[in-house]
Design an enzyme around this catalytic site. Structure first.
Site, short mmCIF file in Angstrom:
data_model
loop_
_atom_site.label_atom_id
_atom_site.label_comp_id
_atom_site.label_asym_id
_atom_site.label_seq_id
_atom_site.Cartn_x
_atom_site.Cartn_y
_atom_site.Cartn_z
N LYS A 168 0.83 -1.21 0.00
CA LYS A 168 0.00 0.00 0.00
C LYS A 168 0.87 1.27 0.00
O LYS A 168 0.63 2.19 -0.79
CB LYS A 168 -0.93 0.01 1.21
CG LYS A 168 -1.93 1.16 1.20
CD LYS A 168 -2.88 1.08 2.37
CE LYS A 168 -2.23 1.60 3.63
NZ LYS A 168 -3.17 1.72 4.77
N ASP B 218 -6.84 1.35 0.95
CA ASP B 218 -6.86 1.43 2.42
C ASP B 218 -8.26 1.09 2.90
O ASP B 218 -9.10 0.63 2.13
CB ASP B 218 -6.43 2.83 2.88
CG ASP B 218 -7.46 3.91 2.55
OD1 ASP B 218 -8.41 3.63 1.76
OD2 ASP B 218 -7.34 5.02 3.09
#
Length: 210
Positions: free
Chosen positions: A120, A138
């Site tokens: 991420k 997220d």
């Protein structure tokens, strides 16, 4: 959700915010990398408060190494998990100096090899610092993608995979910013603000609020 609906959703989000970016404060790829690493399980607001004091003093790998782990902790102790994050950022800086001429590498493999940097974080840096069409999923993007039925998946990797497949090329660079902001301010976790949502009529969430 069909292709036409997705296209209209993306068009409306783009019209409302043509040039989206992260809410983290940064002025270089290195500052962004540090800020995103610090933002794990923390709010952007809390990270900005810390980095607004840290970066004027130390915004290069050399300067942070010179601070030392304990010195770094003094600046980021208001952020959750600051002990482990200080260790990671310090080690990350050492590696950037030793292996990358103190530059942030424009490479997923090299980024993910850095302490505290997962997929991420690498996606955010590649997208926001270098303009890659990556999508960092997220909790906000995961919720919005599943709740609206825009791109459903059982985990963040599956949602990322689906988004990369269904989002047209022209929207890919900006889509993760749009979805994060939508999840942060409109399609919030407990009670989505459907009445003020620009895509309410396109969303396939069954339990819409007033």
């Amino acid at each position: 959700m069909n292709k036409a609906k997705r296209l209209e959703i993306l068009t409306r989000l783009r019209d409302a915010n043509p040039h989206p970016t992260t809410e983290l404060n940064f002025s270089s790829p290195f500052e962004l990398l540090v800020a995103v690493t610090l933002s794990a399980q923390a709010t952007d607001v809390s990270v900005n408060k810390a980095t607004d004091k840290l970066f004027p003093v130390a915004n290069t790998p050399e300067a942070i190494v010179a601070l030392g782990v304990e010195g770094l902790k003094d600046y980021i102790k208001t952020i959750g998990l600051f002990n482990s994050k200080a260790q990671n950022v310090y080690k990350l800086c050492q590696i950037l100096i030793e292996k990358h001429n103190s530059e942030v590498p424009e490479s997923r493999e090299a980024l993910e090899a850095l302490p505290g940097v997962g997929r991420k974080t690498a996606n955010v840096v590649l997208n926001t610092a270098f303009g890659w069409p990556t999508i960092a999923v997220d909790t906000h993007i995961f919720r919005v993608s599943n709740r609206t039925k825009f791109a459903m998946g059982k985990n963040v990797d599956k949602v990322e995979e689906k988004l990369l497949k269904v989002v047209p090329k022209e929207f890919k660079v900006d889509v993760h910013h749009w979805l994060i902001l939508h999840g942060r301010y409109t399609c919030i976790a407990r009670k989505p603000r459907c009445g003020s949502c620009t895509i309410e009529d396109l969303c396939e969430f069954k339990d819409k609020t007033d």
